[in-house]
Design a protein around this motif. Structure first.
Motif, PDB file in Angstrom:
ATOM      1  N   GLN A 203       0.334  34.919  36.206  1.00 25.56           N
ATOM      2  CA  GLN A 203       0.371  35.640  37.468  1.00 25.56           C
ATOM      3  C   GLN A 203      -0.184  37.040  37.255  1.00 25.56           C
ATOM      4  O   GLN A 203       0.144  37.710  36.289  1.00 25.56           O
ATOM      5  CB  GLN A 203       1.834  35.753  37.914  1.00 25.56           C
ATOM      6  N   GLU A 243       5.137  36.588  52.033  1.00 21.49           N
ATOM      7  CA  GLU A 243       5.498  35.954  50.757  1.00 21.49           C
ATOM      8  C   GLU A 243       5.699  34.441  50.963  1.00 21.49           C
ATOM      9  O   GLU A 243       5.203  33.624  50.177  1.00 21.49           O
ATOM     10  CB  GLU A 243       6.767  36.591  50.194  1.00 21.49           C
ATOM     11  N   ASN A 247       3.281  31.565  49.240  1.00 22.85           N
ATOM     12  CA  ASN A 247       3.836  30.622  48.270  1.00 22.85           C
ATOM     13  C   ASN A 247       3.807  29.182  48.760  1.00 22.85           C
ATOM     14  O   ASN A 247       3.740  28.258  47.960  1.00 22.85           O
ATOM     15  CB  ASN A 247       5.244  31.066  47.867  1.00 22.85           C
ATOM     16  N   TYR A 255       3.936  25.254  38.749  1.00 22.81           N
ATOM     17  CA  TYR A 255       4.921  26.092  39.434  1.00 22.81           C
ATOM     18  C   TYR A 255       6.095  25.285  39.973  1.00 22.81           C
ATOM     19  O   TYR A 255       6.908  25.823  40.697  1.00 22.81           O
ATOM     20  CB  TYR A 255       4.249  26.850  40.586  1.00 22.81           C
ATOM     21  N   ILE A 260       9.784  31.020  43.445  1.00 17.66           N
ATOM     22  CA  ILE A 260       8.784  31.827  44.162  1.00 17.66           C
ATOM     23  C   ILE A 260       7.658  32.133  43.180  1.00 17.66           C
ATOM     24  O   ILE A 260       7.738  33.080  42.390  1.00 17.66           O
ATOM     25  CB  ILE A 260       9.400  33.154  44.680  1.00 17.66           C
ATOM     26  N   ALA A 291      -1.779  35.124  42.526  1.00 19.98           N
ATOM     27  CA  ALA A 291      -1.847  33.776  41.961  1.00 19.98           C
ATOM     28  C   ALA A 291      -2.990  33.675  40.945  1.00 19.98           C
ATOM     29  O   ALA A 291      -3.991  34.386  41.051  1.00 19.98           O
ATOM     30  CB  ALA A 291      -2.036  32.751  43.075  1.00 19.98           C
TER      31      ALA A 291
END
Lengths: 424, 424
Positions: A203, A243, A247, A255, A260, A291
């Motif tokens: 990240q 957010e 996500n 992931y 999150i 990302a």
């Protein structure tokens, strides 16, 4: 087990005390920002003893400072050099960067430490000290891997490019300088504390500051003003929505166990000076996760558009716009395909040493991997001993067994990646 | 116009310069908290010249400090006395307290002032200076009204009890001390800056501090922590709801033009230290307005229950409760029926001097009226020259015409309220 594999693993097992002493020496040197030189000196001397080709330089200059990936508020780097130490191969093999940062974060509240923060104290198979986990343990794993190969008199085909860089904790200027100096390779391993997981993706992150305007008034007639805190609540809610949206788009199986994947963290808010006044400014600061496949610019744009939209919907904010700043340190995201040969080699070596399949995930934080891959075009895997939770904490420690296991895994990966010269 | 009315109004008109000089002298003395004595000395000398019976004392003692209405963080009051000066009536009339505070708020940022904050500079019919409006102008209106009666050789039936008190800006310990010393009356006028409106009711207010717990974590794995800022947003939203509920209940026509009769003002929030950490504490501070007919205790209880309810609905807050404190200064609310005789007298006098009906409202802030009425059982109307907006601002000023008009209105009210002795 191949002959060379056996040799390096045997050497590593027979030289644990030597490795622990080296780590202790390095942990006992304070290498917080601006104080990296004494620790770097120990690393330099080690590399000199190993016969590596040393490149020691103070970073800086316009090419670095004008580079779009340069984010650094340090005034100068004088006296605290970067180090690159190369073990030249015979040719015909793939090159490998082994990158570790030498800087550590501040010790924080010293009274929370059970021992001196730079004690290098050993207890129950753990060594304690600021940087033990993040990432002097990883650095020693690299140096021992290189030493095991040299001591075993194995000649490699590809080059090993060992890097001991400054400034990782503040945004990566040290690794950027190494890239700009020309150091690129066919692959790179960064032994940050992943708790022995493989992180092909990392990240990215960057900091933002949002200034929310209001209009002061007496609290008893608060309707004559506009509360910056009320408007800040709208901003926070909109960032929470953003957010969620960001996500929801992430389908990467790496992931799947992460609630999150790329958080937007609101880390700080300050507003108002007096309980009975309407506050005229609120300042929100936070960290936006980026990302692995995303660019910093597109993430910034997404937040800016979302707040722009909020501004258009709210009468007050339309006339009194929010101010968004991207400030402070930042880390580029990194992304390597799961079936990249470097992943395959690391996975195989891991299985050989650990007798099990490694856990493969995406890191929840940035590393210098983003710079090596995005700017240096070098495929990166982050893999190392030490647990993230300890990294910036009091009583930071590393489990020594993990360090030696990581060193074996890296040594085997080097042999397979760089290739062993037949004339050996 | 009655003979006595004519006399006092004529005297006031002929003695404008004398009145302005007195105000200037008082404005030029700094009477911020702890520095009240030199201004008080000018007032004392004036009252002595007028032949009033002086009661000068330093407030304090256990009766005051243990009183439930005592909220004061001042260490001692030495050297800065309270003053009560009585003009004894012949008997058979109603008594009247004329109460003004001598303390002023700090000057704030001096560079925002066009003149020295204690200049007493006059320009375009306005006198400038800290306290000109809040409330040295009102105090001088009182003194001139008294002087106009004495100079006109009018003998009153009821007593006039002039009070020049300290500590109003910090919660009313000066007026409370005067009440506890035994000063009560059939009515009281407080010439705070109402912009010539009559305020039979005053909003009370008190400060609150809410500590919201969270759990720290790295921003990249923020799901491992609990954001105190997110929980603070829940608290703010619940307080907004509470404000709506409380104000929906207020049907008093005095509030018909006031958008939020008793606001809950969130004046301050601070949370977090680092953009990429999850904040573990948020502190919210604000001011809760208290309706004229309400008690401080019932308002507190209402907020506490509402936050208790929030705590029960939220899993985190159930385990990690909010902390509520009532801290700092507070002002009791005040409420007088609209048809009280003191309102009638003031309204009549207002009409006579201004040639129009006064605007009658409820004050959006607390005054010492809450103490005089709640503790001293004295009916209070707040009425004075000066506009609220200027009160605590830089370049505070008072319109001198308003001061003299207020003085005429108060003088006529005194004559009618206290009654003129027939033997005059």
């Amino acid at each position: 087990m191949k002959k060379e594999d056996h040799k390096v693993r045997t050497w590593l097992r027979e030289n644990r005390v030597r490795g622990i002493k080296l780590l202790q020496k390095i942990v006992q040197e304070n290498s917080t920002r601006g104080n990296e030189s004494s620790t770097q000196a120990v690393i330099i001397e080690k590399c000199r003893q190993l016969g590596l080709k040393l490149d020691i330089w103070e970073i800086g200059g316009n090419e670095l400072k004008n580079h779009p990936a340069f984010f650094c508020d340090r005034k100068d780097f004088e006296g605290n050099p970067n180090l690159v130490a190369v073990l030249k191969g015979a040719g015909g093999g793939k090159s490998l960067i082994l990158n570790g940062h030498i800087d550590v974060v501040p010790v924080g509240d010293e009274t929370s430490w059970r021992h001196d923060p730079f004690s290098g104290h050993i207890e129950d198979g753990k060594m304690y000290g600021r940087g033990a986990t993040d990432m002097k343990g990883g650095n020693v794993a690299l140096l021992l891997a290189i030493e095991s190969i040299i001591a075993s008199e194995i000649k490699l085909k590809g080059d090993i490019i060992f890097q001991s860089v400054i400034e990782e904790e503040s945004g990566g200027a040290g690794s950027l300088a190494a890239v700009l100096r020309g150091y690129r390779a066919d692959g790179a391993i960064i032994p940050e504390p992943t708790n022995m997981k493989l992180f092909p993706k990392q990240q990215g992150s960057m900091w933002f500051r949002i200034t929310v305007p209001g209009k002061a008034a007496h609290g008893g007639t608060r309707y004559e003003g506009t509360s910056a805190i009320e408007k800040a609540v709208l901003v926070i809610q909109r960032l929470q929505q953003l957010e969620n949206q960001r996500n929801a788009k992430i389908k990467d199986p790496l992931y799947k166990d992460i609630p999150i994947p790329v958080p937007i963290n609101i880390g700080k808010i300050t507003s108002g000076e007096w309980p009975s006044s309407v506050p005229d400014t609120a300042i929100i600061e936070g960290r936006m996760g980026v990302a692995p496949e995303e660019t910093m610019e597109s993430a910034q744009l997404e937040m800016e558009s979302c707040l722009q939209e909020l501004g258009e919907q709210d009468g007050w904010l339309r006339e009194n716009p929010l101010k968004i700043e991207w400030f402070g340190a930042r880390w580029l995201p990194g992304s390597l395909e799961g079936d990249h040969p470097l992943m395959t080699e690391l996975t195989n070596s891991f299985k050989e040493v650990m007798g099990r399949t490694p856990v493969i995930e995406a890191s929840p934080w940035g590393t210098d991997g983003g710079i090596l891959s995005n700017v240096g075009d070098t495929p990166v895997v982050v893999f190392g001993p030490g647990v993230t939770e300890m990294a910036h904490d009091a009583n930071e420690y590393i489990v020594l067994d993990d360090l030696f296991a990581a060193s074996e895994i890296i040594a085997l990966t080097i042999l397979n990646w760089c290739g062993v010269d037949d004339c050996n």
